[in-house]
Structures are given as C-alpha cells and as structure tokens.
Write an enzyme that holds these catalytic residues in place. Structure first.
Site, PDB file in Angstrom:
ATOM      1  N   GLU A 147      26.167 -34.353  13.217  1.00  9.55           N
ATOM      2  CA  GLU A 147      26.699 -33.812  13.851  1.00  9.55           C
ATOM      3  C   GLU A 147      28.319 -34.413  13.748  1.00  9.55           C
ATOM      4  OE1 GLU A 147      28.414 -32.392  17.916  1.00  9.55           O
ATOM      5  OE2 GLU A 147      26.228 -32.105  18.460  1.00  9.55           O
TER       6      GLU A 147
ATOM      7  N   GLU B   7      23.113 -36.047  23.542  1.00  9.90           N
ATOM      8  CA  GLU B   7      24.494 -36.818  23.396  1.00  9.90           C
ATOM      9  C   GLU B   7      23.942 -36.833  24.690  1.00  9.90           C
ATOM     10  OE1 GLU B   7      27.761 -34.789  23.270  1.00  9.90           O
ATOM     11  OE2 GLU B   7      27.685 -34.979  20.703  1.00  9.90           O
TER      12      GLU B   7
END
Length: 883
Positions: free
Chosen positions: A566, A470
C-alpha cells in the site's frame, strides 16, 4: 515456502430443484419501515437504500450531502416481505431448505407466522434453514426483519467493547462497526461515505431434493515429477442431521486436444451431525496434457473445464458443479536475504516475494475497494467489474489486493480475474480496528472463514490469504489508545487471527500461505509473538507507506521495502465527475461546504496543496483556480505515484523489492481520494501513468541528491535484454529539437532491474532551462515507454511557453472487436507538459497526459457507438501545464 495450484469457478449451481424467491414473476416483495410510514415494492437481491430510491422516497444518495441527510434510514427497522405460491408436489421432497446467499446484516426470519426460523448476524455467509415442516401448499409469507445496524453495533459494543469507538468526525460516519460482521467501510472511511445498508443483498431461494447436493468444491494439486496430481474434494450436504447417503461421485477434466479424463467412486457413507460429508477423488494428469496458468504480462492464463457430479444410487437426482481450473504453482518465499544480496545491510532479514511456476515475479498492481458503497450493487453490476478489472489488465497489473474493509467479492469477480490473469491478495474482512473475541463473535467468524475459503479456494487468481488490514501496526503503534491495555488486546488479537482463523485456513487450504496481517514482517512477526516490535522493518514482509510532508516527486524520499502492498496520494476527480454529484456551481470551489464535506481525510486538501505548490505554479486569484487545482492535483498524484513505483521497481536490484501495489484502484463516490479511476469509470491521470510505470521494459532514471543520475533498466520478461541502446535527449524548454543527444549501451538479465554503467550528468547546462528524455532500442523489445527527468521543480523552469495546439480527427474509423477506434492527430509548436484530452462522448483515450516533445503525435479514442469524426473533434477539450 509453499507450493500450490488453485482453481477457478465458472458456474456454481446446485442441481436440486429450485424455487427462486428473488424478484421474479413467482414472488412479490415489499418493504416497510417499523412504524409503517414508508413502504414500497422491493427488489431482491437488493437493499433498503436502493429500494427507497426506486420508490422516490429518497433521491440520489451520492448527491451533495445526501449521505448525511439520509442517515435516518440506517436507524430504522426494516421488514422485507415475500408472498409466493408452492404446490403440494413441492412439499413432497425429503429435504426442503430456505437458502439466503447473503443477508446484510442483523435480521430475524419468520415463515408463515411460525416462531422465527432463524436469526442472522453476518453478511458474509450463506444461511440454510430447514423449512420442511414450515412450508405449506398455497400462499406462503416470508418476513425478514432487519435491525438498525447502528443500533446493533451499539448494543454489542456495550457488552464487548473493542477500540476504537468511532471513526474520525470528519468521516461523517457511525460508531462500533467492528462489532458487526458487515462491510466495515459502510460506516464511512477516509475515501468514502457512510451508508449502513440493510437488505437481502444476494439471491434467496428454496432448494428441494431427496438425496444430497454438492455445496462446495475444493481442489488440491501437487507436482509429481513432470506430471500433476489433482485431488478434487466434493463437500456434500443433505438434511440437517445424521443421514446416510448412497450414490456415485464422478469428475471429468477436459485437457489439451479436447481429451476428457474421467474418474468415479462409489459413495456410501454416514454424514456428520450437521448432514455434511467430504468425499474426494484423485486424478493423475500427464504434464503434456496441460499448459500452465500465468499472471498478466507473464504468459496466458490457461483454464480447463472440470465437471463434478454426484448422482444418487437411484439415478433420479444429480448435483453438479462445473468449474474451470488453472494449473500453476505459487509460493511466498521468505528465505535469508543474504542469498540474494550478500552480507550487506540489504542482505539482513528475509526476502518476501511471489514465486509463480518456479519464477520470482515482481508483482505490479493496486488495491481494490468495493466497486459500490451499496454492496448489492457491487455484487450485481458486472459491467463495472468488467470495466475496472479490464482497466487493471490494460495497464500491466498482475495483482490486486482485495482490501479487508470491504466484502469478499462475487464469484463473477474472481472468475474475471482468473480469465485476465490477475492474482488476488485476499484480505479477510477485518480492517483498522481491534475486534471482540467473545464466543458469539468467534462463532460467526468461524462460519465466515470456513465458507469463504471453501467458496474461493479453487480460484487460480487467489495467491495469498491475509488475516487483516493494518491491525498489527495499529496495535503496536497505539493508533487507538490501546497501549494501557496492550496485553489484553494482544491476547485478543492472537485469539482471533492466530487461534481461530489460521487453523481454518490451513486445514481447508494447506497449500496457500496465510499471513496474519498486512502489513507485517511475515515469519519474523510470527517469531516475535505475532506483534513485531517494528512491523515496518524494511528487511521483512510487506509495508504500507504514506508521507504527505516530504517531496513526493523526489526518488530519494522513499524508504526501502521488500514488498510495497500500500502507498498513495490523493487527488480530486475531474470536474465532469464532480458535476454528477452537484448542479450548484458554487459547490465547485475548494472552500465550499460541498468540497469540505467530500474530503474525509483530515487536512487532505492541505496535503494536496503542499505537494502541488511545491512543484507547480498556481495563483489563488486565478478565476480558473478550482479547475486548475483539480487538474494539477491529478498531475501531482500521477507524478508522485510514478516516482514511488519506479523506486520500488529499481529496488529489485539492491534491496530485492518485489512488489508495488498502490492505493487505490477505484472509487465509490465523487470525492477526493487516492484512486486512479474515478467513480463512474473515468481514468485519472494516474491510471494512464500506470501504463508506463508498470511497463514490462522501462528505462528508469533516478536523480540523486548530488544531481548525478543513476539509470536502471527494468526487465519483467523471461529473456534478457542484450545489445540495447539507451538514448538520452537533452531538451531546452523553448524548442522541440534536442540540444544534445547521448547514447549508451544497456543490458539486463531476465526478470530483473539493473543499474546501468552510465556516467550521466548535465552540469554543462543550467538545470532550470533543460529536461532529459530517456528512450530504449533493444533487439526483441517491441516497445518501451519514454521516461523523463525534470532537474528542478516545474515552477522553477525557464522557457516553457504557452503552446499552439491543433487537434484533428481522421475520417477513417477502425473497428477493433466490439469497439470503434478513432485516430486523433495532435500538432504543437513547442514543448507541452501533461497534455490532457477530454470529451463528453462516452468512450476513452487509450493514452493520455502526454509529454509532447515532437511536432506531431497521435492518440487513439475508442467507443462502442459510432460518432461522426467531426463531432468527436469538436468535443475534445484540452488541458496542460504552463507556468
């Protein structure tokens, strides 16, 4: 597009003579604090929190708020001391090395009062020190002094700050963990506590030899027509200087029919300056001598024994690695989506899917966080690793993503994945932060990446490397207030993940894809200078998606994606699990200090409550409010993940979505989180649901905004489904007998999702009075789970009543391998929603959380130790939903 075959290590032993310095009869380890006030016997491998618990200085670190109350541990300086004997003969070897497989994290090492033989600052690497001239006959004293990781992080941050400074206050954590090459989650995360541990978390030993040792083995294969070319590289190491080595390197591969293929070569070379050299042997293997390695659900994960030997010219010493190898090809295909979807909106951009052994496979799975918040326990607890990975296997998972804020897992972990056929998306250990790029930091990162790629490269389970978790989207999205210094952070991002890490990976493992970040737009992010203008563009790469405000039981909520790596929703762990963290009944309330302390996600309970009350009735004045809140939170999580996962599986038909890895598989403590398995191993409702929504064949309906219903047939098999019959039973909530049954023909190609030609509506009925059950009967399909549509939120349904339920356990107990299997018979007199079975007896139900539409059903309970059927029967507790 890249094709490769990888291999898995079964045993990683250097056949130098070893003096084991881990806890054994030959060594005495102790630990002491800086001022000497706290001390005791130490366990190695281990860590300071574990040792303090064993010494009775601190209690259970996961009890109540002990994560905060024991934080003083992480501010102190701790010295580990070993006293051990060596003989004169032990000193005679030409090479004598002290080897630490893992030190957590910043430490100085002193042997026999010499000046420090080494300083370390990375828990993810193996350290090897030359102690030939520092060891002595008789008693030796080894000291390893660990600095406070909190203080070490602060000191480094004052010199090379990188955003963010600290974790959010609600995490009860510490600051600047991005400055240390340490498990990032050890300073706290939104799903876990802060335990900034120190210690010798992996084995330590002295190795001594005269020749050389094989430190690592890497393997490289390619197809040659119908055959395979296998290149085995032995990474050989000797003394820490230029040395000439003379000997024989040989390999032996056992293939089908117990045939042994052998090859050898003479080695007579001068090493590099650090005493290392890489020697390789190539072997051509006939294609009919091996069977392919396949992921779980698609075939058998076939493995073969490979033996690699180095023997000195004198034949007095031998170093060997015995590994198991698996032959398969994997490529991430990023090609024009129009080739799959035509010139439509969906056909813009690029595909993103895993092609295994020539087939495009939909990747079903989850995300793996460390199995314990204390890394030494996560490394050594094989039973927990077995239970978690077997649980993933049992619910049809083919891939796990090892998340970048934890650790590179143990050899045993990857070996188990190899055996189970679970592919690994392997993040490097960088997560949710910017990172410094000063020369000392990059030097330790270089060593970390080199070693871990060399250690793991040969596992067939590893499918892809990803540079970080991320950090691309964090930088583009200004998560940490970096926009004012964007150019600076962009340059540092590229320097770390592109200029430093990528060349190492592509040199050591050229066959495997390296993704700079996850999520990212893959090749498109690279084209845009590695920080895409929209890293969440659904036309490219992988995405992470969380939305706690929309209706997450509604399939129309979710955006398109090529690959969902995710996504998730929180729930609370069971009351039984919570009680292992507190004995105070007042803690088991939603507004207690205990509950507030355990919720690290800002507004987490509000998000759970909003999702829960949007679909189910729950009275805050109910005297069982907390108990029901816990149970309903698990219903809500399971239904939301079921809904979202089926959207992604359906998306294979019209967007070429090819992966669904939900967040997260496991937990590190007893607290609200996104996990499907509680700390301690108890399955939440989500994990039981995963068995259904990841089923190889599934009828998957979608209620549209118009209230029409689209019906998809999902087929993850290599053969098409033809001549199928899809049955739709329409039930009234008041009866176990359908009020209407309709049947439709169904079909689907191999490895596909297909929208069926079914005109499905229920407009003749009041939506609040009915629900729909979908089932499949098809030639060659042994089983396919039922599926359901609830047209309105459960809180609005009419007719659902409190059931009468009778539970009996059959007297006949079956033995299934090492387990005992009990049959639990269930009788009901009306529809039952989410019937949940629970027992205090150690074991688990194979299926649970039933939607009961028949008068009688059966469940299976398995355990390791015999229990009388009547005792099991009396222990079973039930829960279910009723308005």
């Amino acid at each position: 597009m890249r094709t490769f075959v990888l291999f898995c290590s079964v045993l990683t032993i250097i056949n130098a003579e070893i003096i084991d310095l881990s806890s054994s009869d030959n060594v005495i380890w102790t630990f002491v604090s800086k001022n000497g006030s706290m001390k005791g016997p130490a366990t190695v491998p281990g860590g300071v929190y574990s040792d303090l618990q064993k010494a009775g200085i601190i209690g259970d670190i996961l009890n109540r708020d002990n994560d905060v109350l024991t934080r003083w541990v992480a501010f102190d300086t701790w010295t580990y001391t070993a006293k051990f004997q060596v003989s004169i003969d032990d000193l005679a070897s030409r090479v004598v090395h002290l080897v630490f497989d893992g030190l957590d994290t910043t430490a100085f090492i002193v042997l026999n009062d010499h000046s420090p033989i080494g300083a370390v600052n990375n828990m993810f690497v193996k350290y090897v020190f030359d102690i030939k001239n520092k060891l002595k006959a008789g008693e030796n004293v080894l000291n390893v002094t660990f600095l406070s990781p909190i203080m070490a992080a602060q000191i480094r941050s004052s010199r090379a700050f990188a955003a963010p400074a600290c974790v959010p206050p609600g995490y009860n954590g510490e600051c600047h963990v991005n400055q240390l090459r340490k498990m990032q989650a050890s300073f706290a995360w939104d799903w876990g506590p802060a335990f900034p541990s120190v210690g010798i978390w992996k084995p330590v030993y002295i190795e001594k030899y005269d020749g050389a040792v094989i430190r690592w083995v890497t393997t490289h294969t390619k197809r040659v027509g119908v055959d395979w070319s296998l290149t085995v590289q032995a990474h050989i190491e000797t003394s820490k200087k230029v040395t000439k080595i003379d000997g024989v390197l040989s390999i032996a591969l056992q293939v089908e029919g117990k045939q042994m293929l052998k090859k050898w070569k003479q080695v007579n070379v001068e090493t590099k300056a650090d005493g290392t050299v890489v020697e390789e042997i190539e072997l051509l293997i006939s294609g009919n001598m091996i069977r392919l390695w396949w992921p779980n659900g698609y075939g058998e994960p076939t493995l073969y024994d490979l033996h690699v030997h180095y023997t000195t010219a004198s034949k007095k010493e031998e170093s060997r690695k015995d590994i198991k190898i698996g032959f398969r090809t994997v490529e991430i295909v990023e090609s024009p989506a129009s080739e799959k979807l035509g010139n439509t909106t969906a056909g813009k951009g690029l595909t993103f899917y895993f092609k295994v052994n020539g087939y495009p496979l939909f990747m079903k799975g989850s995300n793996w966080i460390p199995s314990n918040i204390l890394p030494e326990l996560g490394e050594s607890d094989k039973a927990t690793i077995d239970n978690l990975l077997t649980a993933a296997y049992d619910v049809n998972m083919a891939m796990l993503r090892v998340w970048g804020g934890g650790v590179y897992e143990s050899d045993y972990f990857y070996e188990k994945c190899d055996q189970l056929g679970i592919l690994i998306w392997q993040d490097f250990m960088f997560a949710c932060s910017m990172y410094p790029v000063d020369p000392p930091f990059l030097n330790v990162v270089t060593q970390e990446i080199e070693q871990n790629v060399l250690r793991l490269q040969h596992h067939p389970s590893i499918a892809v490397w990803a540079g970080n978790n991320e950090n691309e989207v964090a930088l583009r999205g200004n998560w940490y207030g970096t926009s004012k210094d964007f150019k600076k952070y962009e340059a540092e991002y590229i320097k770390l993940y592109v200029d430093t890490i990528r060349p190492i990976v592509e040199t050591l493992d050229p066959e495997r894809r390296y993704l700079v970040s996850s999520p990212s737009n893959g090749i498109e992010s690279e084209r845009e200078g590695y920080i895409a203008s929209n890293p969440y563009d659904p036309h490219y790469g992988d995405t992470h998606y969380y939305n706690y405000f929309a209706d997450n039981w509604n399939m129309n909520t979710y955006p398109k994606t090529r690959f969902a790596s995710e996504y998730g929703f929180q729930s609370l762990p069971s009351i039984r699990t919570l009680k292992t963290a507190t004995s105070n009944p007042d803690d088991l309330k939603l507004n207690s200090k205990f509950s507030e302390h355990r919720q690290h996600s800002p507004n987490g309970y509000s998000y759970i409550e909003n999702q829960l009350t949007g679909h189910m009735k729950l009275d805050v004045n109910d005297f069982k409010y907390f108990e029901k809140f816990v149970f309903y939170s698990q219903i809500s999580q399971a239904m939301a993940l079921k809904t979202e996962t089926e959207v992604y599986r359906q998306g294979q038909a019209d967007w070429y979505t090819m992966g669904a890895l939900y967040w997260q598989l496991n937990d590190v403590w007893q607290a609200p989180s996104w996990s499907g398995i509680e700390y301690g191993g108890r399955w939440k409702m989500l994990h039981y649901f995963a068995k259904t929504f990841f089923a190889p064949v599934l009828v998957s309906p979608r209620q549209l905004v118009s209230d029409d219903i689209d019906v998809y047939l999902l087929n993850d098999r290599f053969v098409p489904i033809i001549d199928a019959v899809i049955t739709v039973d329409i039930y009234n909530w008041t009866s176990l007998t359908p009020i209407n049954t309709k049947q439709f023909p169904g079909d689907a190609d191999a490895l596909s999702a297909k929208l069926q030609d079914i005109d499905m509506n229920y407009w003749d009925y009041k939506k609040e009075q009915i629900f729909l059950k979908f089932s499949l009967d098809a030639p060659g399909v042994k089983s396919s789970p039922n599926n359901y549509v609830f047209p309105v939120p459960l809180k609005s349904i009419v007719g659902l009543i409190k059931p009468n339920i009778t539970i009996t356990v059959a007297n006949i107990v079956m033995r299934r391998k090492e387990k005992l299997e009990y049959t639990v018979n269930i009788e009901v007199d009306t529809i039952v929603l989410f019937l949940w079975l629970e027992t205090g007896i150690k074991g688990n139900f194979i299926d649970n959380a039933f939607i009961v539409t028949e008068p009688t059903i059966t469940a299976k309970f398995v355990c390791s130790k015999y229990v009388a059927p009547r005792d099991l029967q009396s222990s079973i507790e039930i829960q279910y939903y009723v308005n």
